[in-house]
Design a protein around this motif. Sequence first.
Motif, PDB file in Angstrom:
ATOM      1  N   VAL A   8       0.886  -1.173   0.000  1.00  0.00           N
ATOM      2  CA  VAL A   8       0.000   0.000   0.000  1.00  0.00           C
ATOM      3  C   VAL A   8       0.923   1.221   0.000  1.00  0.00           C
ATOM      4  N   ILE A   9       0.897   1.956  -1.096  1.00  0.00           N
ATOM      5  CA  ILE A   9       1.798   3.095  -1.253  1.00  0.00           C
ATOM      6  C   ILE A   9       0.973   4.368  -1.460  1.00  0.00           C
ATOM      7  N   ALA A  10       1.414   5.438  -0.832  1.00  0.00           N
ATOM      8  CA  ALA A  10       0.708   6.714  -1.031  1.00  0.00           C
ATOM      9  C   ALA A  10       1.679   7.797  -1.480  1.00  0.00           C
ATOM     10  N   LEU A  11       1.145   8.726  -2.229  1.00  0.00           N
ATOM     11  CA  LEU A  11       1.923   9.926  -2.590  1.00  0.00           C
ATOM     12  C   LEU A  11       1.113  11.114  -2.118  1.00  0.00           C
ATOM     13  N   VAL A  12       1.730  11.961  -1.325  1.00  0.00           N
ATOM     14  CA  VAL A  12       1.040  13.150  -0.831  1.00  0.00           C
ATOM     15  C   VAL A  12       1.686  14.369  -1.468  1.00  0.00           C
ATOM     16  N   ASP A  13       0.869  15.240  -2.023  1.00  0.00           N
ATOM     17  CA  ASP A  13       1.384  16.415  -2.727  1.00  0.00           C
ATOM     18  C   ASP A  13       0.638  17.655  -2.219  1.00  0.00           C
ATOM     19  N   MET A  14       1.368  18.655  -1.783  1.00  0.00           N
ATOM     20  CA  MET A  14       0.723  19.867  -1.289  1.00  0.00           C
ATOM     21  C   MET A  14      -0.003  20.571  -2.440  1.00  0.00           C
ATOM     22  N   ASP A  15      -1.099  21.233  -2.125  1.00  0.00           N
ATOM     23  CA  ASP A  15      -1.828  21.976  -3.159  1.00  0.00           C
ATOM     24  C   ASP A  15      -1.208  23.357  -3.312  1.00  0.00           C
ATOM     25  N   CYS A  16      -1.060  23.791  -4.530  1.00  0.00           N
ATOM     26  CA  CYS A  16      -0.467  25.103  -4.874  1.00  0.00           C
ATOM     27  C   CYS A  16       0.440  25.599  -3.723  1.00  0.00           C
ATOM     28  N   PHE A  17       1.514  24.867  -3.545  1.00  0.00           N
ATOM     29  CA  PHE A  17       2.277  24.971  -2.301  1.00  0.00           C
ATOM     30  C   PHE A  17       2.789  26.378  -1.972  1.00  0.00           C
ATOM     31  N   TYR A  18       3.489  26.996  -2.921  1.00  0.00           N
ATOM     32  CA  TYR A  18       4.060  28.316  -2.608  1.00  0.00           C
ATOM     33  C   TYR A  18       2.954  29.324  -2.295  1.00  0.00           C
ATOM     34  N   VAL A  19       1.805  29.150  -2.968  1.00  0.00           N
ATOM     35  CA  VAL A  19       0.691  30.069  -2.703  1.00  0.00           C
ATOM     36  C   VAL A  19       0.226  29.889  -1.255  1.00  0.00           C
ATOM     37  N   GLN A  20       0.095  28.634  -0.841  1.00  0.00           N
ATOM     38  CA  GLN A  20      -0.344  28.394   0.547  1.00  0.00           C
ATOM     39  C   GLN A  20       0.652  28.977   1.555  1.00  0.00           C
ATOM     40  N   VAL A  21       1.926  28.885   1.220  1.00  0.00           N
ATOM     41  CA  VAL A  21       2.932  29.438   2.141  1.00  0.00           C
ATOM     42  C   VAL A  21       2.743  30.954   2.241  1.00  0.00           C
ATOM     43  N   GLU A  22       2.538  31.580   1.090  1.00  0.00           N
ATOM     44  CA  GLU A  22       2.342  33.037   1.096  1.00  0.00           C
ATOM     45  C   GLU A  22       1.041  33.408   1.806  1.00  0.00           C
ATOM     46  N   GLN A  23       0.025  32.575   1.633  1.00  0.00           N
ATOM     47  CA  GLN A  23      -1.265  32.876   2.272  1.00  0.00           C
ATOM     48  C   GLN A  23      -1.165  32.739   3.790  1.00  0.00           C
ATOM     49  N   ARG A  24      -0.334  31.818   4.230  1.00  0.00           N
ATOM     50  CA  ARG A  24      -0.176  31.686   5.689  1.00  0.00           C
ATOM     51  C   ARG A  24       0.555  32.906   6.247  1.00  0.00           C
ATOM     52  N   LEU A  25       1.512  33.410   5.459  1.00  0.00           N
ATOM     53  CA  LEU A  25       2.239  34.605   5.895  1.00  0.00           C
ATOM     54  C   LEU A  25       1.353  35.842   5.861  1.00  0.00           C
ATOM     55  N   ASN A  26       0.466  35.868   4.878  1.00  0.00           N
ATOM     56  CA  ASN A  26      -0.430  37.009   4.732  1.00  0.00           C
ATOM     57  C   ASN A  26      -1.864  36.513   4.552  1.00  0.00           C
ATOM     58  N   PRO A  27      -2.571  36.292   5.665  1.00  0.00           N
ATOM     59  CA  PRO A  27      -3.912  35.678   5.602  1.00  0.00           C
ATOM     60  C   PRO A  27      -4.891  36.433   4.713  1.00  0.00           C
ATOM     61  N   GLU A  28      -4.597  37.679   4.415  1.00  0.00           N
ATOM     62  CA  GLU A  28      -5.510  38.423   3.523  1.00  0.00           C
ATOM     63  C   GLU A  28      -5.591  37.802   2.135  1.00  0.00           C
ATOM     64  N   LEU A  29      -4.593  37.017   1.797  1.00  0.00           N
ATOM     65  CA  LEU A  29      -4.581  36.399   0.466  1.00  0.00           C
ATOM     66  C   LEU A  29      -5.434  35.139   0.393  1.00  0.00           C
ATOM     67  N   LYS A  30      -5.858  34.656   1.554  1.00  0.00           N
ATOM     68  CA  LYS A  30      -6.596  33.389   1.598  1.00  0.00           C
ATOM     69  C   LYS A  30      -7.903  33.461   0.829  1.00  0.00           C
ATOM     70  N   ASN A  31      -8.233  32.347   0.177  1.00  0.00           N
ATOM     71  CA  ASN A  31      -9.484  32.209  -0.586  1.00  0.00           C
ATOM     72  C   ASN A  31      -9.626  33.235  -1.693  1.00  0.00           C
ATOM     73  N   LYS A  32      -8.522  33.774  -2.131  1.00  0.00           N
ATOM     74  CA  LYS A  32      -8.582  34.749  -3.225  1.00  0.00           C
ATOM     75  C   LYS A  32      -7.782  34.231  -4.408  1.00  0.00           C
ATOM     76  N   PRO A  33      -8.111  34.714  -5.609  1.00  0.00           N
ATOM     77  CA  PRO A  33      -7.237  34.350  -6.731  1.00  0.00           C
ATOM     78  C   PRO A  33      -5.856  34.951  -6.470  1.00  0.00           C
ATOM     79  N   CYS A  34      -4.894  34.090  -6.437  1.00  0.00           N
ATOM     80  CA  CYS A  34      -3.574  34.540  -5.990  1.00  0.00           C
ATOM     81  C   CYS A  34      -2.480  33.759  -6.715  1.00  0.00           C
TER      82      CYS A  34
END
Length: 634
Positions: A8-34
């Motif tokens: 049983v093998i899994a591959l986990v891949d972050m979603d739009c990773f760099y965007v999520q990192v930036e959104q965590r740094l600047n929550p105003e970007l969350k849920n927006k086209p970014c």
Amino acid sequence: MDYGKERVIALVDMDCFYVQVEQRLNPELKNKPCVVAQYKTWKGGGIIAVSYEARAHGVTRNMWADDAKKLCPELQVARVRESHGKADLTVYRNASVEVIKVMSRYAVIEKASIDEAYMDLTATVQERLKDMEDRQVQLDLLKTTYVQGFPQTTEGHLDGLDKEVQRSLGVQEWLGSLCCSPGSDSPELRLAIGALIVEEMRAGVEKETGFRCSAGISHNKVLAKLACGLNKPNRQTILPLGSVPELFRSLPVSKIRNLGGKLGSSIVEGLEVENIGEVTQFTQAQLTQRFGDKTGQWLFDLCRGIDFEPVKPRQLPKSIGCSKNFPGRAALVTTAQVQNWLHQLALELEERLSEEREMNGRVAKLLTVGVRQAGDSRACSFSRCCALARYEATKIASDALAIIKSLNTAGSHQAASPPLTLLLLSASKFSEAPGASSGCMASFLSSDINTKQKVPTCDAKGDATPRRAATIQSLLHRAAEKRERTETQKQSSPLKQRPLLLSGKKQERTETQKQSSPLKRPPLLLSGEKQEKTETQKQSSPLKQPPVLLSGEKQERTETQKQSSPLKWPPLLFSGEKQERTETQKQTSSSSQVAARLQLRVRQVTPDSVTSKLVKRCAGDWHLPPPEHRLAGL
Ligand code: TTP
């Protein structure tokens, strides 16, 4: 246990990773086209990551931010930080470390890139099975899970149904098809339990880091990777082996892991197929005759969804590197420019290697220097390795420059040609920092390579053998001194000399093979494949190690000549067109011997090679935008 369904093998891949990192740094970007863009000097910068909200507006990676804003005026643009005159990816790397930390609490993982990791859940699933008396998997525990191929229904029946409803119906139907009586154990039941664990792990990652990810769960790495991409973002997909034939029927060969490059093209062209499922019409004998025993057998299994590559426990990257593009008129034409940028890159490398030593207690022993020449569309024209003496930018830069200069074929009167459009420095061959005890560390830090360190170097066959290392300059020097002696020996020795290995293509085929096979043999694909591959990898992978190639005629030039001479980079000796070099030329270039003596290695690099992945990883910590988007550099 069924063949191919053992694990049983899994591959986990972050979603739009760099965007999520930036959104965590600047929550105003969350849920927006970014988007995340690099540099802004040209058209607002090149986009390297896109939020799913922005994707809905047609915004894609590699667009210019200014162009993307025309598609989506409310687009938010986050910028990659810069240092040493180039992109600084530290925040993304640190975020990656956070994620890997959480994931590794759930299973043994193999970090595959900055934002994805494989995990072998076989043992964990086995443990869970023992504790599950009724062997029932509850539907509501798989709330973000899809099962590929389910619900199985006649065409049109599901039209108009909400995707979420379809998902739920599919999981329900699939779970219903499993035999879940007490004591039962089937490969599919194991996938279901694997999916449960991945659901928990993804929830854990989100809770602790705030980042969302997607996953694929199947019996091997190829299928897990494929499955992961089927229902992004924030979803996971089970791919049972039974659903593979249907999926593979219309799946382009290039979509399969490891088939995105030359091997994939040679399958498509040589076998005249489009989709991976079509390869099943060829017998094992046909495929091995066509692609060789290893690759042929691998392909025979692969097109049926079977692959045995193990998940190799690794949480740290294999290499640490940085590179810089010099597109268009920014191309480097003088030694001074090259020197300056090598120094900038070396500063970053020194910083990151020192950090790595502090944080993870390991040191790199091999330095890879890569360049791309103007007019070369490949990620890297050639690369060469040498011992990594010590973590000191000046030393790294001067070794790298010596390597690059050793390829300089210009006389003092000649202009730089062709200019360089990429410089890359990468450190690899990590091992535990000498005795993690302070005394040893101090000696490592202060030692000079020609007195202390032993480095694994690669001979023309790619075999790594420990040898006493030396500085580049002294190696160049020794090579010059010994050349004459070697030439004499060669002439008088009855022993056969190692042939010049050229581009990694076909040289080992016999004439008979060449004539008897109507099908074109694929190039050994992966010229430029990682010299740092482990033995296990080498054995399990059907991909062959490329031979060594190098020009190396110029090492004997005097230092004076080198300093006074403007740069003229070697012709594209490395692109594979050189096999037809005349015998005279071959004789005048004793490149393989020089390579061995210098402990240097030049590899032919193709866009799909691992070295090219290295370039990509170093540049954007992954992929470069296509050439037209590189104007701003990375
Ligand atoms: P990916 O996993 O390929 O993409 P992604 O995470 O942005 O989006 P997805 O949800 O589709 O997986 O890449 C991971 C990060 O690597 C990405 O956020 C930015 C960086 N990257 C580049 O810098 N350049 C590139 O060409 C690619 C493909 C990625």
